[in-house]
Design an enzyme around this catalytic site. Sequence first.
Site, PDB file in Angstrom:
ATOM      1  N   ASP A 155       0.836  -1.191   0.000  1.00  0.00           N
ATOM      2  CA  ASP A 155       0.000   0.000   0.000  1.00  0.00           C
ATOM      3  C   ASP A 155       0.876   1.247   0.000  1.00  0.00           C
ATOM      4  O   ASP A 155       2.030   1.226   0.456  1.00  0.00           O
ATOM      5  CB  ASP A 155      -0.897   0.020   1.240  1.00  0.00           C
ATOM      6  CG  ASP A 155      -1.877  -1.134   1.277  1.00  0.00           C
ATOM      7  OD1 ASP A 155      -2.271  -1.597   0.194  1.00  0.00           O
ATOM      8  OD2 ASP A 155      -2.227  -1.564   2.384  1.00  0.00           O
ATOM      9  N   LYS A 156       0.322   2.333  -0.463  1.00  0.00           N
ATOM     10  CA  LYS A 156       1.067   3.595  -0.547  1.00  0.00           C
ATOM     11  C   LYS A 156       1.771   3.924   0.764  1.00  0.00           C
ATOM     12  O   LYS A 156       2.951   4.310   0.770  1.00  0.00           O
ATOM     13  CB  LYS A 156       0.104   4.730  -0.921  1.00  0.00           C
ATOM     14  CG  LYS A 156       0.736   6.109  -0.896  1.00  0.00           C
ATOM     15  CD  LYS A 156      -0.296   7.198  -1.166  1.00  0.00           C
ATOM     16  CE  LYS A 156       0.316   8.589  -1.013  1.00  0.00           C
ATOM     17  NZ  LYS A 156      -0.683   9.663  -1.234  1.00  0.00           N
TER      18      LYS A 156
END
Length: 336
Positions: A155-156
């Site tokens: 995830d970012k």
Amino acid sequence: MLTAEEVLPDATDETQAEGETRKIAVPVDLHGQRLDRALAVLMPEFSRSYLQQQLSEQGVSVNGRTVTKAASKVKAGDILIVTLRPTAQAMAFVPQPMDIAVVYEDDDLLVIDKPAGLVVHPAAGNWSGTLLNGLLARHPQAASLPRAGIVHRLDKDTSGLMLVGKSRRATDGLVRAIAERAVRRQYLAMVQGPWTAAPRVEVEQPIGRDPRNRLRMAVLGDGQPGGRTARTTFCLLAQSQQVALMACRLHTGRTHQIRVHMAWLGHPLVADALYGGQDALGMTRQALHAVRLELEHPVGGGRLCLESPPPADFRAAMEQAGLRYNPGDGLCPDLP
């Protein structure tokens, strides 16, 4: 032999460097459903509008017959073949030089240490400045590989180790190893505490798109369609009255798996607002770091064990909470 197009990691984007084909059998619980709804359940990582676009562009067949009507009904056992074509935005991907922290590299394999805040694949709102853009600039052969060699993603706002293939042999081998659960992936997480469960907890609960919020994933109970098997091992490393430091071992790779399973246990990750976590200890992003990868080299063989120390924000939060982590710790060992 399986290839990157035939077996795909679970967390993928609807925008990718090359087209991709998936073959899926309709399960019993989707019998009689609209085709577009069945596709949305079977491939929850893609938006329904994107899947409807593939339908209108003759990218979906049912039992060998091309179907373009979203309202067509499917039957249990129907074989869907879906061609996922890149969107117009995806076609615009360009190489963009960037600093990439490299932990290991040879002619076939690249292991990077991704910082929090870096998006892995281009998508709505992030059409540039992604890891994929950086890989296209880093080595020319990336342009000929599915997703520039990216075989899984973080995830970012998750930091840590990521595998990237630099050759087609390596990319296919990594995809195969992940699908066969031969890549051992471990994470560090700080969760809201105190931890009151056993020091080692095995969670095996299906995960799918949250029916009440498409931005979230959720543990889906019996009778809820779209749930996919997900298993995580959690091991307590240290704790204070406020938080617990956990080692997390992924056995499957569902989207947001650690975050969802921890929230289901009642211990959301620190600063993970999407799943109920609160900002604390200076953390403003989910307190999750991919700390260790163990695998056989996909081309040359030989065991690789790679580690990434927690980044500055994670270390500062641990120090503030009085938590200790020794890089040589065994994290979550295999059961006898």
